[in-house]
Design a protein around this motif. Structure first.
Motif, PDB file in Angstrom:
ATOM      1  N   SER A 152     -13.380   1.034  25.041  1.00  0.00           N
ATOM      2  CA  SER A 152     -14.568   1.896  25.006  1.00  0.00           C
ATOM      3  C   SER A 152     -14.509   2.818  23.795  1.00  0.00           C
ATOM      4  CB  SER A 152     -14.651   2.719  26.290  1.00  0.00           C
ATOM      5  OG  SER A 152     -13.518   3.576  26.394  1.00  0.00           O
ATOM      6  N   LYS A 153     -15.670   3.402  23.465  1.00  0.00           N
ATOM      7  CA  LYS A 153     -15.740   4.319  22.322  1.00  0.00           C
ATOM      8  C   LYS A 153     -14.884   5.568  22.583  1.00  0.00           C
ATOM      9  CE  LYS A 153     -19.067   6.675  19.339  1.00  0.00           C
ATOM     10  NZ  LYS A 153     -18.334   7.948  19.359  1.00  0.00           N
ATOM     11  N   GLU A 154     -14.869   6.032  23.838  1.00  0.00           N
ATOM     12  CA  GLU A 154     -14.053   7.205  24.157  1.00  0.00           C
ATOM     13  C   GLU A 154     -12.568   6.927  23.966  1.00  0.00           C
ATOM     14  OE1 GLU A 154     -16.352   5.943  26.046  1.00  0.00           O
ATOM     15  OE2 GLU A 154     -17.959   7.450  26.059  1.00  0.00           O
ATOM     16  N   GLY A 155     -12.138   5.713  24.367  1.00  0.00           N
ATOM     17  CA  GLY A 155     -10.734   5.361  24.178  1.00  0.00           C
ATOM     18  C   GLY A 155     -10.354   5.285  22.720  1.00  0.00           C
ATOM     19  N   ILE A 156     -11.256   4.723  21.897  1.00  0.00           N
ATOM     20  CA  ILE A 156     -10.981   4.647  20.451  1.00  0.00           C
ATOM     21  C   ILE A 156     -10.904   6.041  19.846  1.00  0.00           C
ATOM     22  CG2 ILE A 156     -11.896   3.834  18.253  1.00  0.00           C
ATOM     23  CD1 ILE A 156     -13.117   1.478  19.759  1.00  0.00           C
ATOM     24  N   ASP A 157     -11.805   6.927  20.276  1.00  0.00           N
ATOM     25  CA  ASP A 157     -11.779   8.300  19.759  1.00  0.00           C
ATOM     26  C   ASP A 157     -10.479   9.014  20.138  1.00  0.00           C
ATOM     27  OD1 ASP A 157     -14.255   7.871  18.667  1.00  0.00           O
ATOM     28  OD2 ASP A 157     -15.365   8.774  20.346  1.00  0.00           O
ATOM     29  N   ARG A 158     -10.025   8.794  21.365  1.00  0.00           N
ATOM     30  CA  ARG A 158      -8.767   9.428  21.779  1.00  0.00           C
ATOM     31  C   ARG A 158      -7.605   8.914  20.946  1.00  0.00           C
ATOM     32  NH1 ARG A 158     -10.681   8.501  27.079  1.00  0.00           N
ATOM     33  NH2 ARG A 158      -9.273   6.713  27.266  1.00  0.00           N
ATOM     34  N   MET A 159      -7.594   7.597  20.663  1.00  0.00           N
ATOM     35  CA  MET A 159      -6.506   7.034  19.873  1.00  0.00           C
ATOM     36  C   MET A 159      -6.535   7.595  18.455  1.00  0.00           C
ATOM     37  SD  MET A 159      -5.758   3.086  18.811  1.00  0.00           S
ATOM     38  CE  MET A 159      -7.083   3.152  17.613  1.00  0.00           C
ATOM     39  N   VAL A 160      -7.738   7.683  17.857  1.00  0.00           N
ATOM     40  CA  VAL A 160      -7.850   8.211  16.497  1.00  0.00           C
ATOM     41  C   VAL A 160      -7.408   9.668  16.451  1.00  0.00           C
ATOM     42  CG1 VAL A 160      -9.495   8.799  14.685  1.00  0.00           C
ATOM     43  CG2 VAL A 160      -9.668   6.592  15.845  1.00  0.00           C
ATOM     44  N   GLU A 161      -7.790  10.440  17.443  1.00  0.00           N
ATOM     45  CA  GLU A 161      -7.398  11.854  17.484  1.00  0.00           C
ATOM     46  C   GLU A 161      -5.886  12.004  17.605  1.00  0.00           C
ATOM     47  OE1 GLU A 161      -8.315  15.890  20.131  1.00  0.00           O
ATOM     48  OE2 GLU A 161      -9.227  13.954  20.665  1.00  0.00           O
ATOM     49  N   ASP A 162      -5.267  11.157  18.441  1.00  0.00           N
ATOM     50  CA  ASP A 162      -3.827  11.238  18.604  1.00  0.00           C
ATOM     51  C   ASP A 162      -3.102  10.818  17.327  1.00  0.00           C
ATOM     52  OD1 ASP A 162      -1.503  11.492  20.610  1.00  0.00           O
ATOM     53  OD2 ASP A 162      -1.179   9.526  19.692  1.00  0.00           O
ATOM     54  N   VAL A 163      -3.601   9.794  16.647  1.00  0.00           N
ATOM     55  CA  VAL A 163      -2.969   9.359  15.397  1.00  0.00           C
ATOM     56  C   VAL A 163      -3.082  10.442  14.330  1.00  0.00           C
ATOM     57  CG1 VAL A 163      -3.119   7.694  13.522  1.00  0.00           C
ATOM     58  CG2 VAL A 163      -3.267   6.899  15.880  1.00  0.00           C
ATOM     59  N   GLU A 164      -4.233  11.091  14.259  1.00  0.00           N
ATOM     60  CA  GLU A 164      -4.401  12.178  13.288  1.00  0.00           C
ATOM     61  C   GLU A 164      -3.453  13.341  13.581  1.00  0.00           C
ATOM     62  OE1 GLU A 164      -8.490  13.157  13.455  1.00  0.00           O
ATOM     63  OE2 GLU A 164      -9.149  11.482  12.173  1.00  0.00           O
ATOM     64  N   LYS A 165      -3.246  13.633  14.854  1.00  0.00           N
ATOM     65  CA  LYS A 165      -2.297  14.694  15.207  1.00  0.00           C
ATOM     66  C   LYS A 165      -0.884  14.313  14.787  1.00  0.00           C
ATOM     67  CE  LYS A 165      -4.757  16.739  19.129  1.00  0.00           C
ATOM     68  NZ  LYS A 165      -4.725  16.978  20.603  1.00  0.00           N
ATOM     69  N   GLN A 166      -0.521  13.045  14.977  1.00  0.00           N
ATOM     70  CA  GLN A 166       0.815  12.604  14.570  1.00  0.00           C
ATOM     71  C   GLN A 166       0.985  12.701  13.058  1.00  0.00           C
ATOM     72  OE1 GLN A 166       2.035   8.821  16.211  1.00  0.00           O
ATOM     73  NE2 GLN A 166       0.884   9.165  18.098  1.00  0.00           N
ATOM     74  N   ARG A 185       5.725  11.270  26.063  1.00  0.00           N
ATOM     75  CA  ARG A 185       4.675  12.248  25.748  1.00  0.00           C
ATOM     76  C   ARG A 185       3.293  11.612  25.845  1.00  0.00           C
ATOM     77  NH1 ARG A 185       1.551  13.785  21.629  1.00  0.00           N
ATOM     78  NH2 ARG A 185       2.340  12.104  20.304  1.00  0.00           N
ATOM     79  N   LEU A 186       3.161  10.388  25.335  1.00  0.00           N
ATOM     80  CA  LEU A 186       1.861   9.721  25.368  1.00  0.00           C
ATOM     81  C   LEU A 186       1.453   9.347  26.789  1.00  0.00           C
ATOM     82  CD1 LEU A 186       2.206   7.404  22.242  1.00  0.00           C
ATOM     83  CD2 LEU A 186       0.914   9.529  22.420  1.00  0.00           C
ATOM     84  N   THR A 187       2.424   8.904  27.593  1.00  0.00           N
ATOM     85  CA  THR A 187       2.083   8.533  28.969  1.00  0.00           C
ATOM     86  C   THR A 187       1.704   9.746  29.811  1.00  0.00           C
ATOM     87  OG1 THR A 187       4.452   8.587  29.459  1.00  0.00           O
ATOM     88  CG2 THR A 187       3.470   6.434  29.003  1.00  0.00           C
ATOM     89  N   LYS A 188       2.290  10.917  29.496  1.00  0.00           N
ATOM     90  CA  LYS A 188       1.910  12.123  30.240  1.00  0.00           C
ATOM     91  C   LYS A 188       0.479  12.542  29.933  1.00  0.00           C
ATOM     92  CE  LYS A 188       6.499  14.166  30.801  1.00  0.00           C
ATOM     93  NZ  LYS A 188       7.377  15.305  30.423  1.00  0.00           N
TER      94      LYS A 188
END
Length: 237
Positions: free
Chosen positions: A169-183, A131-134
């Motif tokens: 990058s800041k965008e990558g960190i934001d994406r990771m934080v958003e995905d963790v919050e969704k989990q 799911r994450l790789t997609k």
């Protein structure tokens, strides 16, 4: 005059008799045709009744089994032909599939539920990884910038020392934080196993009986509460 009348009567009588015989022959011919058609219909009906009786005596899934066996025989024959010609059966099979059939099969695959449920931690981890790789979308601009910055070390060798030098990058960190919050939000919705109460009354003999008693209590508890209390006090009538 009498002879003329007799002649005219004879002339008029002869065509009448021939016409009657022709009509009679026509009726007999039609009767024979109807008789023949009736016998033919009787034979066909008997044949259909016998065939229907045979079909009713067969198993319910006989047609599906028959079609499956025919398909397997045809597949085996095609495999033997491809093996004799030195061809790959899978490639030959794909060449025979039309674009419309391929699109229809792809749509059917997409409609199926890809999540079979929890069967083990390894399978759950694999589904999470897929799911994450997609969700990953390649950033070609960032790729080119990083390639220019790293230079020859972009493709490291045994002599390269770039471990720990990458800064996300800041965008990558934001994406990771958003995905963790969704989990975290998704896990919060999971149904947790209810804790075992040691002080509860034991009115069951096994786990299955305990579940049955809980269902009975949920539906009929308010009607049997007084009877249960009387039985516990020993004052039941």
């Amino acid at each position: 005059m009498a002879s003329c009348a007799a002649g005219s009567a004879a002339v008029s009588y002869e065509p009448t008799e021939s016409t009657a015989s022709q009509k009679r022959e026509e009726r007999l011919r039609k009767f024979r045709e109807l008789h023949f058609k009736r016998n033919e219909a009787r034979k066909l009906n008997h044949k259909e009744v016998v065939e229907e009786d045979k079909r009713l005596k067969l198993p319910t899934n006989w047609e599906a089994k028959k079609a499956r066996l025919e398909w397997e025989l045809m597949t085996d024959e095609k495999k033997k032909e491809c093996a004799a010609k030195g061809e790959d059966y899978d490639r030959v099979k794909l060449l025979e599939i039309s674009a419309e059939d391929a699109e229809r099969w792809e749509r059917k695959k997409k409609k199926k539920n890809p999540d079979p449920g929890f069967s083990g931690y390894a399978e759950a981890q694999l589904r999470q990884y897929q799911r994450l790789t997609k969700q990953i979308k390649p950033d070609m601009d960032g790729y080119e910038r990083q390639r220019e910055q790293c230079g020859e070390d972009f493709h490291p060798t045994s002599n390269s020392l770039i471990h720990g030098t990458h800064v996300p990058s800041k965008e990558g960190i934001d994406r990771m934080v958003e995905d963790v919050e969704k989990q975290i939000e998704k896990r919060a919705k999971y149904s947790r196993r209810r804790a075992y109460n040691d002080d509860a009354d034991i009115d069951y003999i096994n786990e299955r009986n305990a579940k049955f008693n809980k269902k009975a209590e949920r539906f009929y508890g308010k009607y049997t509460a007084e009877i249960k209390q009387n039985l516990e006090r020993g004052t039941a009538v």
